[in-house]
Design a protein around this motif. Structure first.
Motif, PDB file in Angstrom:
ATOM      1  N   ASN A  35      -3.416 -16.773 -58.462  1.00 52.60           N
ATOM      2  CA  ASN A  35      -3.287 -16.433 -57.053  1.00 52.60           C
ATOM      3  C   ASN A  35      -3.309 -14.919 -56.874  1.00 52.60           C
ATOM      4  N   ASP A  37      -3.558 -13.594 -53.654  1.00 55.87           N
ATOM      5  CA  ASP A  37      -3.409 -13.474 -52.205  1.00 55.87           C
ATOM      6  C   ASP A  37      -2.814 -12.130 -51.791  1.00 55.87           C
ATOM      7  N   ILE A  40      -5.179  -9.795 -49.925  1.00 56.05           N
ATOM      8  CA  ILE A  40      -5.716 -10.129 -48.608  1.00 56.05           C
ATOM      9  C   ILE A  40      -5.210  -9.165 -47.544  1.00 56.05           C
ATOM     10  N   TRP A  58      -9.984  -7.247 -47.904  1.00 52.13           N
ATOM     11  CA  TRP A  58     -10.019  -8.412 -48.780  1.00 52.13           C
ATOM     12  C   TRP A  58      -9.763  -9.675 -47.978  1.00 52.13           C
ATOM     13  N   LYS A  59     -10.545 -10.708 -48.261  1.00 52.74           N
ATOM     14  CA  LYS A  59     -10.302 -12.014 -47.664  1.00 52.74           C
ATOM     15  C   LYS A  59     -10.519 -13.077 -48.723  1.00 52.74           C
ATOM     16  N   LYS A  60      -9.965 -14.241 -48.455  1.00 59.69           N
ATOM     17  CA  LYS A  60     -10.097 -15.374 -49.371  1.00 59.69           C
ATOM     18  C   LYS A  60     -11.096 -16.332 -48.748  1.00 59.69           C
ATOM     19  N   ASP A  63     -10.402 -21.644 -52.210  1.00 62.73           N
ATOM     20  CA  ASP A  63      -9.216 -21.693 -53.077  1.00 62.73           C
ATOM     21  C   ASP A  63      -9.257 -20.724 -54.258  1.00 62.73           C
ATOM     22  N   SER A  64     -10.441 -20.345 -54.685  1.00 56.01           N
ATOM     23  CA  SER A  64     -10.519 -19.510 -55.891  1.00 56.01           C
ATOM     24  C   SER A  64     -11.535 -18.372 -55.788  1.00 56.01           C
ATOM     25  N   TYR A  66     -12.156 -14.569 -53.862  1.00 52.38           N
ATOM     26  CA  TYR A  66     -11.715 -13.469 -53.014  1.00 52.38           C
ATOM     27  C   TYR A  66     -12.893 -12.518 -52.837  1.00 52.38           C
ATOM     28  N   SER A  87     -13.495 -14.072 -58.699  1.00 51.33           N
ATOM     29  CA  SER A  87     -13.531 -15.532 -58.765  1.00 51.33           C
ATOM     30  C   SER A  87     -13.748 -15.984 -60.206  1.00 51.33           C
ATOM     31  N   ASP A 115       1.894 -12.386 -60.623  1.00 52.09           N
ATOM     32  CA  ASP A 115       1.858 -12.736 -59.195  1.00 52.09           C
ATOM     33  C   ASP A 115       1.513 -11.542 -58.312  1.00 52.09           C
ATOM     34  N   LYS A 135       0.419  -4.720 -56.472  1.00 52.03           N
ATOM     35  CA  LYS A 135       1.075  -4.654 -55.172  1.00 52.03           C
ATOM     36  C   LYS A 135       2.388  -3.899 -55.328  1.00 52.03           C
TER      37      LYS A 135
END
Length: 159
Positions: A35, A37, A40, A58-60, A63-64, A66, A87, A115, A135
Motif C-alpha cells: 500500500n 496510498d 496520493i 499522485w493518484k491511485k 488496487d495496485s 499509482y 505498479s 507503510d 512520508k
C-alpha cells in the motif's frame, strides 16, 4: 520394493514442491498488496531553487497502480516533467519513470517498503540509481534520488 521407494520419493518431491509454490504465491500476494496510498495527493516542493516551483501529483488508478506526474515551472515555462507508474510487473513492484521525450520508461525495482516509505533501485542507470520516498507526518513527503556520492533531496508539502 524398488517401485515403492520410487513412488514414495516422487510423492515427497511433489509435496515439497507444492509447499514451496504455496510459499511463493503467498509472498507474491503480500507484495502485490503493498500500500502506497501515502503518496496520493497534490504536493509542492518546499526546498526548491529560487525562481522555480516543483510539483508532484499522485493518484491511485486501481488496487495496485499509482500514477504520478512531476513537473517544474520557472516563470511561465515548464522546464522539466515526468510521468511515473508505480505498479507490480510479473509479481514485483516497479517505479517506472518516463519523460515526454522518452520512448520507453526507466524502471526502478522496489527493493524495500514500509507503510510510510519505499526504496527503488536501478544500478544500471547513470543517475539516479536509487529513489526513496518517505512520508513525514500527515502532510509532508520526503523524496531522495541518489547515485554514488551525489544526492538530491525533495521536501514536499501537501496542498
Amino acid at each position: 520394493m524398488k517401485k515403492l521407494v520410487i513412488i514414495s520419493i516422487f510423492f515427497i518431491f511433489i509435496s515439497c514442491n507444492s509447499k514451496e509454490k504455496k510459499k511463493t504465491e503467498a509472498q507474491d500476494e503480500t507484495t502485490l498488496k503493498a500500500n502506497f496510498d501515502f503518496l496520493i495527493g497534490e504536493w509542492f516542493r518546499t526546498n526548491d531553487e529560487e525562481g522555480k516551483a516543483t510539483f508532484e501529483s499522485w493518484k491511485k488508478s486501481n488496487d495496485s497502480t499509482y500514477l504520478g506526474h512531476g513537473f517544474t515551472i520557472k516563470g511561465k515555462d515548464t522546464i522539466w516533467q515526468e510521468r511515473v507508474v508505480l505498479s507490480p510487473v510479473k509479481g514485483e513492484w516497479y517505479f517506472q519513470v518516463k519523460s515526454p521525450n522518452d520512448s520507453i520508461s526507466t524502471d526502478f525495482k522496489l527493493t524495500g517498503y514500509t507503510d510510510i516509505s519505499f526504496v527503488c533501485e536501478n544500478q544500471q542507470n547513470e543517475f539516479p540509481k536509487l529513489i526513496q520516498y518517505r512520508k513525514n507526518g500527515n502532510d509532508k513527503l520526503h523524496a531522495e534520488i541518489s547515485a554514488d556520492t551525489t544526492k538530491i533531496d525533495f521536501e514536499f508539502q501537501k496542498k
